[in-house]
Design a protein around this motif. Structure first.
Motif, PDB file in Angstrom:
ATOM      1  N   ASN A   1       0.856  -1.187   0.000  1.00  0.00           N
ATOM      2  CA  ASN A   1       0.000   0.000   0.000  1.00  0.00           C
ATOM      3  C   ASN A   1       0.888   1.232   0.000  1.00  0.00           C
ATOM      4  OD1 ASN A   1      -2.151  -1.668   0.180  1.00  0.00           O
ATOM      5  ND2 ASN A   1      -2.629  -1.218   2.310  1.00  0.00           N
TER       6      ASN A   1
ATOM      7  N   ASN B   1      -3.095   4.511  -3.132  1.00  0.00           N
ATOM      8  CA  ASN B   1      -3.295   3.119  -2.724  1.00  0.00           C
ATOM      9  C   ASN B   1      -3.237   2.210  -3.938  1.00  0.00           C
ATOM     10  OD1 ASN B   1      -3.659   0.993  -0.984  1.00  0.00           O
ATOM     11  ND2 ASN B   1      -5.471   1.867  -0.001  1.00  0.00           N
TER      12      ASN B   1
ATOM     13  N   MET C   1      -4.514  -1.977  -5.218  1.00  0.00           N
ATOM     14  CA  MET C   1      -5.187  -3.240  -4.907  1.00  0.00           C
ATOM     15  C   MET C   1      -4.937  -4.225  -6.031  1.00  0.00           C
ATOM     16  SD  MET C   1      -8.899  -2.227  -3.470  1.00  0.00           S
ATOM     17  CE  MET C   1      -9.056  -0.469  -3.600  1.00  0.00           C
TER      18      MET C   1
HETATM   19  C1  LIG Z   1      -3.741  -2.182   2.161  1.00  0.00           C
HETATM   20  O1  LIG Z   1      -4.928  -1.659   1.609  1.00  0.00           O
HETATM   21  C2  LIG Z   1      -6.000  -2.586   1.570  1.00  0.00           C
HETATM   22  C3  LIG Z   1      -7.152  -1.950   0.817  1.00  0.00           C
HETATM   23  O2  LIG Z   1      -7.350  -0.626   1.192  1.00  0.00           O
HETATM   24  C4  LIG Z   1      -6.387  -2.974   3.014  1.00  0.00           C
HETATM   25  O3  LIG Z   1      -7.434  -3.917   3.001  1.00  0.00           O
HETATM   26  C5  LIG Z   1      -5.172  -3.584   3.682  1.00  0.00           C
HETATM   27  O4  LIG Z   1      -5.445  -3.859   5.030  1.00  0.00           O
HETATM   28  C6  LIG Z   1      -3.959  -2.646   3.591  1.00  0.00           C
HETATM   29  N1  LIG Z   1      -2.800  -3.346   4.066  1.00  0.00           N
HETATM   30  C7  LIG Z   1      -1.924  -2.759   4.880  1.00  0.00           C
HETATM   31  C8  LIG Z   1      -0.760  -3.602   5.290  1.00  0.00           C
HETATM   32  O5  LIG Z   1      -2.047  -1.622   5.284  1.00  0.00           O
END
Ligand SMILES: *[C@@H]1O[C@H](CO)[C@@H](O)[C@H](O)[C@H]1NC(C)=O
Ligand SMILES: *[C@@H]1O[C@H](CO)[C@@H](O)[C@H](O)[C@H]1NC(C)=O
Ligand SMILES: *[C@@H]1O[C@H](CO)[C@@H](O)[C@H](O)[C@H]1NC(C)=O
Ligand SMILES: *[C@@H]1O[C@H](CO)[C@@H](O)[C@H](O)[C@H]1NC(C)=O
Ligand SMILES: *[C@@H]1O[C@H](CO)[C@@H](O)[C@H](O)[C@H]1NC(C)=O
Length: 404
Positions: free
Chosen positions: A371, A379, A381
């Motif tokens: 992220n 961000n 995905m």
């Molecule tokens: C990264 O972003 C996703 C989607 O927003 C989220 O579900 C996930 O927890 C995040 N991971 C971290 C390590 O922050």
């Protein structure tokens, strides 16, 4: 694992003695530059053209004899034998049917004479700005990756753990608003790195950077580096590395069609892969993988570690700005989502080239998402295999802003 250092590695040194900022934007006419040095570099970089073409978007394109292009000034390429096309194509099949003019890239109205290749002329401003970026962009640590070059924020997908021979994706094209002191890319990194000092890499994709690569439009870009930042690497044709072979589709060319939010997406397939016989890293681009053309290549000789293979392939967005300044938008300027692909920036058909020289899908389980350092700004995905023409897909981007 260190990231590529985009700007600190530029060739240009000791060009600017002072700079002034006016309302957050530089006023080039006020800058005191070493004109003699700039003129010398321009003379070396810009070869005598056989013909000069001004394109529809105002680019000055010099048609240069293919054997006289800037790369051949590189002492490492003293004995280089130019390749007009890779003898072994990795991965993608080639369509004989498609010519450059049938897609919306490269030279359109006028073509370069036979035996010459199109090279976008490097301007004084390009050099001054490259130097400015190299000086003003500060190093920070971000997102668990040490020694990240400069004030860059990124979101990326990484695959690692094997030997890689290339990477490809169809990337959506967006015409972001990016200030002169910022850049924003959609890109693939191909890296072989043992320690930071030993890093070799190629970055390629779509870049919006009004100052260094020029203009108001997003452009195809390629960047190479070797030995961390001890030996310079740089963008496009701005130093002696990339060899242009395509007579029409050129590195640095603009994309004149961009996606329209919520209405229509345009994307372009871009690939870099290593030819098995010569070890050169070819850049390909086209409307689809099948219709892509070879644009040119980074010769094997300019690298150390990347001569053999890469250890990481990474996909995503990458932005940069000055310290304490606002960061630019990434992707299409909106945070990514998986509901509507016309309102998000994406890369689909994400592939890498394996040891057998085949272009294959990523294994979804080997993909790791990082992220953005600042999730309110950017961000990413991973959507996985979403079927149809899409294959493995990531969505990414964000508005940027003050992201500290
Ligand atoms: C990264 O972003 C996703 C989607 O927003 C989220 O579900 C996930 O927890 C995040 N991971 C971290 C390590 O922050
Ligand atoms: C840039 O500097 C020149 C010369 O000092 C000046 O005439 C011009 O108005 C300046 N431009 C901006 C945008 O400040
Ligand atoms: C080549 O182009 C022609 C004319 O557009 C078309 O009829 C033909 O099917 C194409 N061949 C291939 C292999 O795509
Ligand atoms: C792209 O955006 C710039 C502003 O950043 C604008 O000047 C230009 O007209 C736009 N071009 C197209 C083709 O939309
Ligand atoms: C990195 O480069 C070295 C030297 O060329 C090579 O031996 C090694 O296999 C490469 N690493 C990977 C993972 O490809």
């Amino acid at each position: 694992m260190s990231l590529l250092i985009m700007f600190s590695a530029l060739l240009f040194s000791s060009l600017i003695s002072t700079t002034h900022c006016v309302g957050g934007k530089r006023n080039l006419s006020k800058e005191v530059v070493d004109d003699i040095e700039i003129k010398r570099q321009l003379r070396v970089l810009n070869k005598k053209p056989v013909k000069t073409i001004i394109t529809e978007v105002g680019d000055v394109i010099d048609c240069i004899y293919i054997y006289k292009q800037p790369a051949f000034d590189n002492p490492l390429l003293k004995d280089h034998k130019i390749q007009m096309s890779p003898r072994s194509i990795s991965g993608e099949t080639r369509s004989k049917n498609v010519s450059a003019s049938s897609i919306f890239y490269g030279l359109q109205r006028e073509q370069c004479p036979s035996g010459t290749v199109p090279i976008r002329r490097v301007t004084r401003e390009d050099l001054v700005n490259a130097k400015f970026f190299a000086m003003k962009v500060e190093q920070i640590h971000a997102n668990g990756f040490p020694n990240i070059g400069a004030r860059f924020v990124y979101a990326a997908e990484v695959i690692r753990g094997k030997k890689y021979f290339g990477g490809a994706a169809s990337m959506s094209i967006h015409n972001l608003t990016v200030d002169p002191d910022q850049f924003s890319t959609s890109q693939i990194w191909i890296v072989n790195s043992t320690t930071g000092d030993q890093m070799n890499g190629i970055q390629f994709g779509i870049m919006k950077n009004p100052s260094v690569v020029g203009g108001n439009l997003p452009r195809l870009f390629g960047f190479w580096i070797r030995d961390g930042h001890h030996v310079a690497g740089c963008y496009n044709m701005e130093c002696h590395g990339f060899i242009q072979t395509n007579p029409s589709v050129f590195i640095g060319q603009p994309f004149v069609q961009s996606s329209v939010y919520g209405q229509r997406s345009y994307d372009v397939h871009i690939m870099v892969y290593r030819a098995h016989d010569t070890g050169h890293w070819w850049l390909r681009m086209g409307a689809t993988a099948e219709t892509s053309e070879n644009v040119g290549y980074w010769p094997n000789e300019i690298f150390t570690l990347l001569r053999a293979s890469a250890s990481v392939v990474r996909y995503g967005g990458y932005v940069g700005s000055l310290i304490q300044a606002s960061t630019p938008p990434m992707g299409n300027g909106f945070l990514p989502q998986l509901q509507d692909y016309d309102t998000t920036a994406y890369m689909r058909l994400m592939k890498y080239v394996n040891e057998a020289g085949a272009s294959v899908d990523l294994n979804s389980h080997s993909v790791r998402t990082n992220n953005g350092t600042v999730p309110q700004c950017y961000n990413i995905m991973f959507a996985g295999q979403i079927g149809g023409d899409w294959g493995n897909t990531i969505v990414y981007g964000g508005p940027g802003g003050y992201c500290n």
